[in-house]
Design an enzyme around this catalytic site. Structure first.
Site, short mmCIF file in Angstrom:
data_model
loop_
_atom_site.label_atom_id
_atom_site.label_comp_id
_atom_site.label_asym_id
_atom_site.label_seq_id
_atom_site.Cartn_x
_atom_site.Cartn_y
_atom_site.Cartn_z
CG PHE A 129 -2.19 -0.66 0.71
CD1 PHE A 129 -2.61 -2.31 0.55
CD2 PHE A 129 -3.23 0.27 0.60
CE1 PHE A 129 -3.91 -2.83 0.52
CE2 PHE A 129 -4.12 -0.72 0.62
CZ PHE A 129 -4.59 -2.19 0.09
N GLY B 113 -10.75 4.33 -5.19
CA GLY B 113 -11.50 4.12 -5.33
C GLY B 113 -12.09 3.07 -5.07
CB CYS C 118 -14.34 -0.66 0.66
SG CYS C 118 -15.55 -2.34 0.46
CE LYS D 62 -8.44 -4.77 -5.75
NZ LYS D 62 -7.85 -4.90 -4.26
P1 NAD Z 1 -23.05 -5.17 -4.10
O1 NAD Z 1 -23.79 -3.95 -4.29
O2 NAD Z 1 -22.31 -5.73 -5.52
O3 NAD Z 1 -24.52 -6.17 -3.91
C1 NAD Z 1 -25.47 -6.32 -2.81
C2 NAD Z 1 -26.16 -7.19 -3.58
O4 NAD Z 1 -27.76 -6.81 -2.33
C3 NAD Z 1 -27.17 -6.68 -5.21
O5 NAD Z 1 -26.86 -7.85 -5.76
C4 NAD Z 1 -28.54 -6.48 -4.60
O6 NAD Z 1 -29.70 -6.25 -5.55
C5 NAD Z 1 -28.34 -7.10 -3.15
N1 NAD Z 1 -29.62 -6.57 -2.45
C6 NAD Z 1 -30.41 -5.24 -1.81
N2 NAD Z 1 -31.46 -4.60 -1.79
C7 NAD Z 1 -31.57 -6.49 -0.93
C8 NAD Z 1 -32.74 -7.56 -0.60
N3 NAD Z 1 -33.94 -6.22 0.17
N4 NAD Z 1 -32.49 -8.51 -0.58
C9 NAD Z 1 -31.97 -9.03 -1.12
N5 NAD Z 1 -30.78 -8.69 -1.64
C10 NAD Z 1 -30.57 -7.16 -1.71
O7 NAD Z 1 -21.99 -4.86 -2.51
P2 NAD Z 1 -21.14 -5.43 -2.41
O8 NAD Z 1 -19.46 -4.75 -2.91
O9 NAD Z 1 -21.35 -7.01 -1.58
O10 NAD Z 1 -21.24 -5.14 -0.11
C11 NAD Z 1 -22.04 -5.47 0.60
C12 NAD Z 1 -21.78 -5.07 1.73
O11 NAD Z 1 -20.22 -5.37 2.05
C13 NAD Z 1 -21.36 -3.76 1.99
O12 NAD Z 1 -21.60 -3.56 2.99
C14 NAD Z 1 -19.66 -3.24 1.52
O13 NAD Z 1 -19.94 -2.55 2.77
C15 NAD Z 1 -19.15 -4.77 1.72
N6 NAD Z 1 -17.94 -5.33 1.47
C16 NAD Z 1 -18.03 -5.00 0.50
C17 NAD Z 1 -16.46 -5.26 0.37
C18 NAD Z 1 -15.99 -5.68 -1.67
O14 NAD Z 1 -15.31 -5.70 -1.85
N7 NAD Z 1 -16.30 -5.63 -2.76
C19 NAD Z 1 -15.21 -5.98 1.16
C20 NAD Z 1 -15.59 -6.44 2.15
C21 NAD Z 1 -17.01 -5.38 2.75
#
Ligand code: NAD
Length: 472
Positions: free
Chosen positions: A262, A270, A273, A336
């Site tokens: 890092f 970006g 998260c 990324k």
């Molecule tokens: P995302 O937007 O890719 O996925 C969320 C999913 O939830 C979507 O498919 C959406 O359709 C679904 N959804 C929304 N409302 C719903 C409901 N009522 N019932 C069922 N499904 C529903 O989000 P993500 O990137 O997977 O992130 C999810 C969480 O994990 C966030 O809090 C994020 O901060 C955290 N997180 C993300 C990452 C990452 O790298 N993306 C890493 C660690 C933590």
């Protein structure tokens, strides 16, 4: 074990697929029926290296299913993972409407089953989303509101996810640590049983209270975002004093107290998260009468850093503060490499700015053109209301994006951009916009060697490294 994962996005899908690979029975739930149909038909909805093999095996062997029906997934589940979005809401605070909405649905369904006399048994409800301190209590309250009792009918556990997009499957299958926040021994046991196969090499499962687990996730992301931002500021200063940030990086990265990761300077962070999590932690601090000053600086510096290439392009290739008629080849759209995720991507910030200034951008990304198109359909590119707007088009390859360009911008460090045929790139670009007739390259990720670029006949700009005049 039997698992329900609610929310089948980057985290939910990877978690569900990996739990199924470990022999669990997994039902993934999403409200997006298009997504569920696609996954049922065997079409992955995200790009993530290594996911496909496990996804196919899980489906083929019947351990991995997809549904829009929460009740059918909930009934047999021992653990219910909430992997729902927590986007920035008012003032940067995490918007908990999805998490609390589903918690409410879960409470209602469990209460209905109990009232019918069938009862679906004790459940562990797992906050997998990144959520502010105190959310486990709010999720508990949302379920208890339906007449259920924490400790008897269910327990809520905080289990933040640390996977990195682009390496998510590896990270999930071999986590450096698993954080489990709960005061319930019963829930902790369920979580240990679930995660032990993932930490056979001895990495720890850290059981702590809910609030500390919730804070751990934000502190980790804020620390990483700060490290990147610190190095970007070092780079900005290097440019001004004539030092080379690459050498400085090696000089400090060998110090075991600092470590080598890092420390790469560039056009800012970006993704879905870091920006939102730093904002949310900043906001949590303010709500608790604490000014977490360093986080404010990280957000401001990163905002500037993401835009920093545009004034340089303007200075080198613009006329009267505009880029009308300037053709820009752009390599990289994802925030990324190794992902198709473009949320908060610095490349998008650059594109918006270039197009507003009248440039015609021809972009290429190995995976993220589709998600970029969707984003700009939702939130169109705009001008400043007075001047003409430029354009964005998509190329089939990196070479095609550079073909005919006055300026080439590298915005994402995909491996394939590192060793292109520079002679071919140079010959296909124009040198008309630079004073010395050499094609202009703006490398926002320091993927090229400045000396080699000068030898190859480019006017080359990067981040935090001295400029070398091209050999033309
Ligand atoms: P995302 O937007 O890719 O996925 C969320 C999913 O939830 C979507 O498919 C959406 O359709 C679904 N959804 C929304 N409302 C719903 C409901 N009522 N019932 C069922 N499904 C529903 O989000 P993500 O990137 O997977 O992130 C999810 C969480 O994990 C966030 O809090 C994020 O901060 C955290 N997180 C993300 C990452 C990452 O790298 N993306 C890493 C660690 C933590």
């Amino acid at each position: 074990m039997n698992i329900a994962v609610v929310g089948t996005g980057y985290v939910g899908l990877v978690s569900g697929v990996c739990f199924a690979e470990m022999g669990n029975q997994v039902a993934c739930v999403d409200i997006d029926s298009g997504k569920v149909d696609s996954l049922r038909d065997g079409r992955l909805t995200i790009y993530e290296p290594g996911l496909e093999v496990y996804f196919e095996r899980g489906r083929r062997e019947g351990r991995l299913t997809f549904t829009t029906d929460l009740a059918s997934a909930l009934e047999p589940a021992d653990a219910v993972f909430l992997a729902l979005p927590t986007p920035p809401g008012e003032g940067g605070a995490a918007d908990l409407r999805y998490v609390l909405g589903v918690a409410d649905d879960v409470g209602r369904l469990l209460a209905e089953a109990k009232a019918d006399g069938e009862g679906w048994g004790y459940k562990v409800i797992v906050d997998k989303s990144t959520v502010p301190v105190g959310t486990a209590d709010r999720v508990t309250a949302a379920i208890e509101r339906h007449g259920l009792e924490a400790g008897t009918d269910f327990d809520v556990v905080s289990n933040p996810e640390f996977l990195r997009e682009g390496a998510a499957v590896d990270d999930f299958m071999k986590p450096e640590r698993v954080v489990v926040g709960t005061d319930s021994e019963r829930a902790a046991d369920v979580m240990r049983r679930l995660y032990e196969p993932f930490v056979r090499s001895g990495n720890p499962i850290l059981v702590m209270d809910e609030k500390s687990a919730e804070m751990t996730k934000y502190a980790a992301n804020a620390m990483l975002a700060t490290k990147i931002t610190f190095m970007n500021e070092v780079a900005n200063l290097c440019e001004r004093v004539g030092a080379d940030v690459d050498k400085v990086r090696r000089g400090i990265g060998t110090d075991s107290r600092i470590g080598p990761k890092f420390l790469y300077a560039g056009i800012g962070f970006g993704g879905s998260c870091f920006p939102k999590d730093v904002q949310a932690l900043h906001r949590t601090a303010r709500e608790n009468d604490y000014d977490f000053q360093i986080l404010g600086a990280v957000l401001d510096v990163n905002d500037e850093q993401r835009r920093s290439m545009v004034p340089r392009v303007l200075e080198a290739a613009g006329t009267d503060g505009r880029l009308d008629g300037v053709r820009v080849g752009l390599w990289g759209l994802a925030f990324k490499p190794h992902t198709d995720d473009v949320r908060e991507s610095p490349a998008h910030v650059i594109i918006r700015e270039l197009v507003r200034l009248g440039a015609d951008v021809h972009a290429f990304d190995p995976e993220a053109a589709g998600t970029t198109k969707e984003t700009f359909e939702r939130e169109p590119l705009e001008g400043d209301g007075t001047n003409s707007v430029g354009s964005l088009s998509y190329a089939e390859s990196a070479y095609a994006a550079a073909d005919g360009a006055d300026v080439l911008v590298v915005a994402t460090e995909w491996p394939e951009f590192r060793r292109p045929d520079l002679e071919r790139v140079r010959a296909s670009m124009t040198g008309g916009r630079s004073g010395d007739g050499a094609p202009l390259v703006f490398d926002g990720r320091n993927v090229f060697d400045p000396e080699r670029m000068a030898e190859a006949g480019f006017t080359y700009h990067s981040v935090g490294r001295p400029h070398i005049a091209p050999a033309v």
